[in-house]
Scaffold this motif. Structure first.
Motif: not given
Length: 260
Positions: A166-188
């Motif tokens: 299999q391709a290497p498994s990885r835990s993918v986290m949502d992009p961090p926003t910190g002080s540069l960006f506003s909180p994330l909004a989500e659409l599914r």
């Protein structure tokens, strides 16, 4: 495809297949991701241009950034309307405050967030939109999940004792926003697309765990999936079936006061 490191560059080995079989992005997702009056958008890790081609239809200036030369060659041929640049998420050959929006489709997991997020903030104008999306087969649908399990098992069998099962498994986290960006909004959202047997086999063969296989093993898996699709789904020749898809989108905006 891809941003940081050499693993993402393996997709260039099957650029034509990737271009032919990868699904586009549903219009509802683009409507939600793109800001009003968007004049310039960057498609980061553009691959062969599945997202780029959708963007040129609704944004005046589209910049596609892609590190793999084989992917860029295909993208240049199929989407000449976009400005195509060699670059990665961690280093884009673009001036500060260049774009109203920057989108990443199916490639965030290849990037180094510590370096990519400040670089993304740098090329966005104050208040600009940063969007990430994942566009997958909908595994909540039983027959799609069974097809996925069969295909993954075939890859394991064909990988051999010394090959990558299999391709290497990885835990993918949502992009961090910190002080540069506003909180994330989500659409599914869910959608579907009509596919033939050939298109199902081709699409399954663009997964990272398929590309990690040697060519002979990939071909053997293709044949097994083709048999499964014929026997279990009853698909042959030009008959089509609606393939359920699921799309997850995240959106944030660059804080006007933030300095990358």
């Amino acid at each position: 495809m891809a941003g940081n490191g050499t693993q993402g560059l393996c997709f260039g080995e099957i650029a034509d297949r990737y271009d032919h079989f990868r699904p586009g992005v549903p219009a509802e997702a683009l409507d939600w991701l793109l800001p009003d009056s968007c004049e310039t958008v960057i498609d980061l890790a553009a691959g062969t241009g599945a997202l780029t081609r959708s963007l040129v239809g609704c944004v005046r200036h589209v910049v596609a950034v892609e590190p793999d030369p084989r992917m860029r060659e295909t993208l240049a041929r199929t989407c000449p309307e976009a400005l195509l640049l060699s670059g990665t998420a961690e280093r884009m050959p673009l001036p500060d405050d260049r774009a109203d929006a920057l989108l990443i489709s199916m490639a965030w997991h290849w990037m180094d967030p510590q370096h990519a997020v400040p670089e993304i903030a740098r090329v966005l104008r104050a208040g600009g939109t940063f969007g990430v999306l994942w566009n997958h087969r909908d595994l909540s649908v039983p027959w799609v999940a069974e097809l996925d399990r069969f295909t993954r098992a075939a890859r394991v069998r064909e990988s051999g004792p010394d090959g990558p099962a299999q391709a290497p498994s990885r835990s993918v986290m949502d992009p961090p926003t910190g002080s540069l960006f506003s909180p994330l909004a989500e659409l599914r959202l869910t959608w579907s697309m009509p596919v033939t047997a050939e298109e199902i086999v081709g699409l399954m063969g663009t997964d990272a765990s398929a590309i990690a296989l040697p060519p002979e093993a990939r071909h053997a898996v293709d044949e097994q999936v083709a048999g499964y699709v014929h026997d279990e789904l009853g698909l042959s020749r030009d008959r089509t079936i609606e393939l359920p898809m699921a799309c997850r989108c995240l959106r944030t905006t660059r804080n006007p006061d933030a300095a990358p």
